[in-house]
Design an enzyme around this catalytic site. Structure first.
Site, short mmCIF file in Angstrom:
data_model
loop_
_atom_site.label_atom_id
_atom_site.label_comp_id
_atom_site.label_asym_id
_atom_site.label_seq_id
_atom_site.Cartn_x
_atom_site.Cartn_y
_atom_site.Cartn_z
N ASP C 22 14.57 -7.86 -30.90
CA ASP C 22 15.11 -9.08 -30.34
C ASP C 22 14.23 -9.58 -29.21
O ASP C 22 13.10 -9.12 -29.01
CB ASP C 22 16.55 -8.85 -29.89
CG ASP C 22 16.63 -7.82 -28.76
OD1 ASP C 22 15.61 -7.59 -28.05
OD2 ASP C 22 17.71 -7.25 -28.57
N ARG C 23 14.77 -10.53 -28.51
CA ARG C 23 14.13 -11.18 -27.38
C ARG C 23 13.53 -10.20 -26.36
O ARG C 23 12.59 -10.52 -25.65
CB ARG C 23 15.22 -12.03 -26.70
CG ARG C 23 14.77 -12.92 -25.62
CD ARG C 23 13.98 -14.05 -26.23
NE ARG C 23 13.73 -15.06 -25.21
CZ ARG C 23 12.63 -15.07 -24.44
NH1 ARG C 23 11.72 -14.15 -24.58
NH2 ARG C 23 12.47 -16.03 -23.57
#
Lengths: 145, 145, 145, 145
Positions: C22-23
């Site tokens: 993810d981010r």
């Protein structure tokens, strides 16, 4: 959430999810193909052809796909996915997709080429008439009448 | 699991997983792009360039992708993913991938076009020299002398 | 890439991929369930029971799953997935998974509870004997004599 | 597509997609966690807290997750995802999710435990006050006044 036919194209929406973005907060490119396929699924549902994806006598596997990525799709973006029929012949149908942000800006364009096959043998077959009929019903192709 | 450079190409392997196949036991077409990107990740790791994917000063987002799907990839299939450099210019690098089954049969061919961008602004930049150097080190391109 | 039985447990490996993080550069938590399921797939393949996942007469859907996430799994991490049988009764089998980094540190522990069902009706059935036999063959449970 | 707060719970919808189902036409169990996380993302957006997922000073990673799967979620199913706050303490917040079919039948129940961490160090921190405030604003917890 279901898409709708609209002036010769079919529209669907998708929101970029947290599990779909990468290290930079941008949707992994492969997700664009999923957003477009979801629009295709809604198209089939709208024409009563969802059996094609779920245990029917014939199937429409992808034989080709391509995409141009113009601008990043970011987490939380509400995308509009526009589906148009780019080609239809004896054996295959080609869809052209345009993915736009809420501002209308194009984020990506995608093409999917599907060929009809027998569900058991996976051998190519002539595109069943019910597909063209369904596309005509949604005004995505001209009536063949 | 890590890939290896081999006669002008880089090889990686992938197994088609249960969560990747669809109703017909066949890998969803979008998975092919993931298998190829994994080969690219191993290539970057092999050249010490993994910072490109993980917080470095520049990035290599996809600007184009295309695939031809020749034969179904089924659950449990052990695929060989062959990566070659199909093009390299000032701004972008193009990889050609061939996905083969254990029998050597081609299941799909894929092309990925990556452009270099600044990690902060996402503006295009000239392809950093370290990329060409890394590719040359793995004999994927001719040494630039 | 295939797993192996080893002192009462079955081991498999997984690499955290770019499209899975993810981010923050950390694997989305749902990926842990996929890594564990892949170990289960290799277990079935090792016992010749892969038909359970692919068109056989009975199936083993998940009826429960849980996970504790101890430390982040980061992009590129080579994980060791250890599978043990935590329980086996008339109707279900429970697997306990330990995901470790290359340093041996535990990243997550996961439990999957599978129940046997008839492939057509999806009604619960008694766990077929061939499953216990397969697990015994890999020394994951005591031989039932 | 965005969720809404409703009598002490927050609701979101999800459609089971073709690429999410398995060989039996049933959503891979790991997808349930994605549907629930999407509801959580909409919750954060509704409270103006989406920075938590996207580059803010603190984050809310999952430290625990569990699910009971009651009935299959099939391709095309329109699911209602109901989110409630099951617990809130100094360090963590627990959400309980109920996934229902269009008929109102429960397909799965899920729990997610999130702990607050500093975005840089990933060290645990006290749950920032703005989270409780946001949950109260949506009537998901009693006002702390």
């Amino acid at each position: 959430m279901a898409g709708q036919a609209h002036r010769g194209r079919f529209e669907h929406s998708a929101t970029v999810r947290f599990h779909e973005v990468d290290r930079a907060g941008i949707a992994f490119f492969g997700r664009a193909f999923e957003y477009c396929h979801a629009a295709f699924e809604e198209l089939l549902a709208a024409t009563g052809l969802d059996h094609v994806l779920d245990g029917g006598a014939w199937r429409l596997p992808l034989v080709g796909a391509e995409a141009d990525f113009r601008r990043p799709m970011r987490m939380g973006d509400r995308l509009r996915v526009e589906l148009e029929v780019a080609g239809l012949d004896e054996r295959s149908v080609t869809f052209r997709f345009t993915l736009r942000g809420e501002d209308g800006d194009v984020r990506a364009t995608v093409r999917h080429v599907h060929a009809a096959v027998d569900a058991d043998s996976y051998e190519p077959i002539t595109l069943p008439r019910e597909l063209a009929e369904g596309l005509a019903r949604l005004s995505l192709i001209e009536d063949e009448g």
